[in-house]
Design an enzyme around this catalytic site. Structure first.
Site, PDB file in Angstrom:
ATOM      1  N   PRO A  11     -49.151  13.015 -11.037  1.00 24.44           N
ATOM      2  CA  PRO A  11     -48.466  14.083 -11.760  1.00 24.44           C
ATOM      3  C   PRO A  11     -48.477  13.933 -13.285  1.00 24.44           C
ATOM      4  CG  PRO A  11     -46.907  12.668 -10.603  1.00 24.44           C
ATOM      5  CD  PRO A  11     -48.266  12.306 -10.102  1.00 24.44           C
ATOM      6  N   ASN A  12     -48.613  15.086 -13.917  1.00 27.12           N
ATOM      7  CA  ASN A  12     -48.544  15.257 -15.379  1.00 27.12           C
ATOM      8  C   ASN A  12     -49.771  14.738 -16.122  1.00 27.12           C
ATOM      9  OD1 ASN A  12     -45.841  16.420 -15.334  1.00 27.12           O
ATOM     10  ND2 ASN A  12     -45.176  14.384 -14.744  1.00 27.12           N
ATOM     11  N   TYR A  24     -49.983   8.248 -24.786  1.00 28.66           N
ATOM     12  CA  TYR A  24     -51.096   8.369 -23.849  1.00 28.66           C
ATOM     13  C   TYR A  24     -52.441   8.658 -24.504  1.00 28.66           C
ATOM     14  CZ  TYR A  24     -47.286   8.449 -20.479  1.00 28.66           C
ATOM     15  OH  TYR A  24     -46.178   8.113 -19.743  1.00 28.66           O
ATOM     16  N   ASN A  75     -54.289   6.294 -10.675  1.00 31.06           N
ATOM     17  CA  ASN A  75     -53.157   6.321 -11.597  1.00 31.06           C
ATOM     18  C   ASN A  75     -52.103   7.210 -10.948  1.00 31.06           C
ATOM     19  OD1 ASN A  75     -51.239   6.610 -13.560  1.00 31.06           O
ATOM     20  ND2 ASN A  75     -52.684   7.010 -15.239  1.00 31.06           N
ATOM     21  N   ALA A  78     -45.789   8.844 -12.425  1.00 31.56           N
ATOM     22  CA  ALA A  78     -44.412   8.419 -12.152  1.00 31.56           C
ATOM     23  C   ALA A  78     -44.206   8.001 -10.700  1.00 31.56           C
ATOM     24  CB  ALA A  78     -43.444   9.545 -12.515  1.00 31.56           C
ATOM     25  N   HIS A  81     -43.507   4.361  -9.503  1.00 30.66           N
ATOM     26  CA  HIS A  81     -42.225   3.680  -9.582  1.00 30.66           C
ATOM     27  C   HIS A  81     -41.332   3.914  -8.368  1.00 30.66           C
ATOM     28  CE1 HIS A  81     -43.799   3.115 -13.521  1.00 30.66           C
ATOM     29  NE2 HIS A  81     -43.718   4.407 -13.817  1.00 30.66           N
ATOM     30  N   ASP A  88     -47.565   3.561   1.526  1.00 27.03           N
ATOM     31  CA  ASP A  88     -47.888   3.499   2.952  1.00 27.03           C
ATOM     32  C   ASP A  88     -49.260   4.108   3.243  1.00 27.03           C
ATOM     33  OD1 ASP A  88     -45.534   2.223   3.514  1.00 27.03           O
ATOM     34  OD2 ASP A  88     -44.537   3.947   4.420  1.00 27.03           O
ATOM     35  N   GLU A  99     -55.029  -0.019  -9.194  1.00 30.51           N
ATOM     36  CA  GLU A  99     -54.062   0.842  -9.883  1.00 30.51           C
ATOM     37  C   GLU A  99     -54.312   0.767 -11.386  1.00 30.51           C
ATOM     38  OE1 GLU A  99     -50.028  -0.003  -8.767  1.00 30.51           O
ATOM     39  OE2 GLU A  99     -49.185   1.119 -10.453  1.00 30.51           O
ATOM     40  N   HIS A 101     -53.024   2.285 -15.412  1.00 31.91           N
ATOM     41  CA  HIS A 101     -52.095   3.031 -16.254  1.00 31.91           C
ATOM     42  C   HIS A 101     -52.620   3.042 -17.677  1.00 31.91           C
ATOM     43  CE1 HIS A 101     -48.981   3.358 -13.202  1.00 31.91           C
ATOM     44  NE2 HIS A 101     -49.289   2.122 -12.869  1.00 31.91           N
ATOM     45  N   LEU A 102     -52.525   4.177 -18.312  1.00 32.49           N
ATOM     46  CA  LEU A 102     -52.936   4.286 -19.716  1.00 32.49           C
ATOM     47  C   LEU A 102     -52.046   3.424 -20.601  1.00 32.49           C
ATOM     48  CD1 LEU A 102     -53.129   8.068 -19.259  1.00 32.49           C
ATOM     49  CD2 LEU A 102     -55.046   6.899 -20.346  1.00 32.49           C
ATOM     50  N   ARG A 108     -42.381  -0.771 -21.596  1.00 33.87           N
ATOM     51  CA  ARG A 108     -41.639   0.479 -21.743  1.00 33.87           C
ATOM     52  C   ARG A 108     -40.273   0.406 -21.036  1.00 33.87           C
ATOM     53  NH1 ARG A 108     -45.391   5.373 -20.379  1.00 33.87           N
ATOM     54  NH2 ARG A 108     -43.646   6.457 -21.374  1.00 33.87           N
ATOM     55  N   ARG A 112     -39.782   1.800 -15.478  1.00 30.50           N
ATOM     56  CA  ARG A 112     -41.237   1.747 -15.286  1.00 30.50           C
ATOM     57  C   ARG A 112     -41.718   0.345 -14.880  1.00 30.50           C
ATOM     58  NH1 ARG A 112     -42.788   6.850 -17.339  1.00 30.50           N
ATOM     59  NH2 ARG A 112     -41.391   7.459 -19.016  1.00 30.50           N
TER      60      ARG A 112
HETATM   61  C1  DQA Z   1     -48.499   6.333 -16.499  1.00 34.80           C
HETATM   62  C2  DQA Z   1     -47.200   5.541 -16.654  1.00 34.80           C
HETATM   63  C3  DQA Z   1     -46.082   6.154 -15.817  1.00 34.80           C
HETATM   64  O1  DQA Z   1     -44.867   5.433 -15.999  1.00 34.80           O
HETATM   65  C4  DQA Z   1     -45.844   7.602 -16.211  1.00 34.80           C
HETATM   66  O2  DQA Z   1     -44.877   8.173 -15.374  1.00 34.80           O
HETATM   67  C5  DQA Z   1     -47.103   8.402 -16.223  1.00 34.80           C
HETATM   68  C6  DQA Z   1     -48.293   7.802 -16.813  1.00 34.80           C
HETATM   69  C7  DQA Z   1     -49.624   5.776 -17.429  1.00 34.80           C
HETATM   70  O3  DQA Z   1     -50.786   6.065 -17.156  1.00 34.80           O
HETATM   71  O4  DQA Z   1     -49.326   5.098 -18.406  1.00 34.80           O
HETATM   72  O5  DQA Z   1     -47.130   9.542 -15.803  1.00 34.80           O
HETATM   73  O6  DQA Z   1     -48.954   6.206 -15.154  1.00 34.80           O
END
Ligand code: DQA
Length: 146
Positions: A11-12, A24, A75, A78, A81, A88, A99, A101-102, A108, A112
């Site tokens: 998401p996002n 980011y 990735n 959120a 977390h 699962d 996994e 993460h940017l 942070r 997180r």
């Molecule tokens: C993220 C880190 C997460 O905590 C956050 O919710 C994101 C982006 C990252 O790529 O740094 O959406 O996954």
């Protein structure tokens, strides 16, 4: 033999480029994907990209990857977390997942630092912006050829 990798974003992450660029970066998800494709163009690697804002769709993508992929770079945004369901799904398929993460999530907010998916992944790359994906793919390739 071609190695097939699903690069899956949660998401996002579709808003990269305009979403909190100080955290980011200024690249859009499409730009990152193009850069990854260019980087791996000379290698026998097929990258397929998918982004979803929905937990169930991410789970479906992980299930479907069983039929064609050698591994997944994920990735989870959120969901990292708190999504036991995505955790699962990974435990239910026989595919290695890296996994990524940017941002450096460890530096942070405290919420997180809670990572429910990480323990079922083969490893993680965090804090290197778009290169977290690059090195996440390299790590997965190294894992697959071990
Ligand atoms: C993220 C880190 C997460 O905590 C956050 O919710 C994101 C982006 C990252 O790529 O740094 O959406 O996954």
């Amino acid at each position: 033999m071609t190695v097939r990798i699903l690069v899956l974003n949660g998401p996002n992450l579709n808003l990269l480029g305009t979403r909190q660029p100080e955290i980011y970066g200024a690249d859009t998800l499409e730009e990152i994907q193009r850069r990854l494709e260019q980087h791996f163009a000379g290698r026998d690697v097929e990258l397929r990209f998918h982004q979803s804002n929905h937990e169930g769709e991410i789970i479906e993508q992980i299930h479907q990857a069983r039929t064609w992929a050698n591994g997944i770079v994920l990735n989870p945004g959120a969901y990292s977390h708190y999504s036991v369901a995505i955790r699962d799904a990974i435990s239910s398929v026989n595919l290695p997942v890296v996994e990524v993460h940017l941002s450096n999530i460890h530096a942070r907010e405290a919420f997180r630092h809670n990572l429910v998916i990480t323990p079922v992944c083969v490893g993680s790359v965090v804090g290197f912006g778009w290169r977290s994906y690059l090195w996440g793919i390299e790590a997965l390739l190294a894992h697959l050829s071990r």
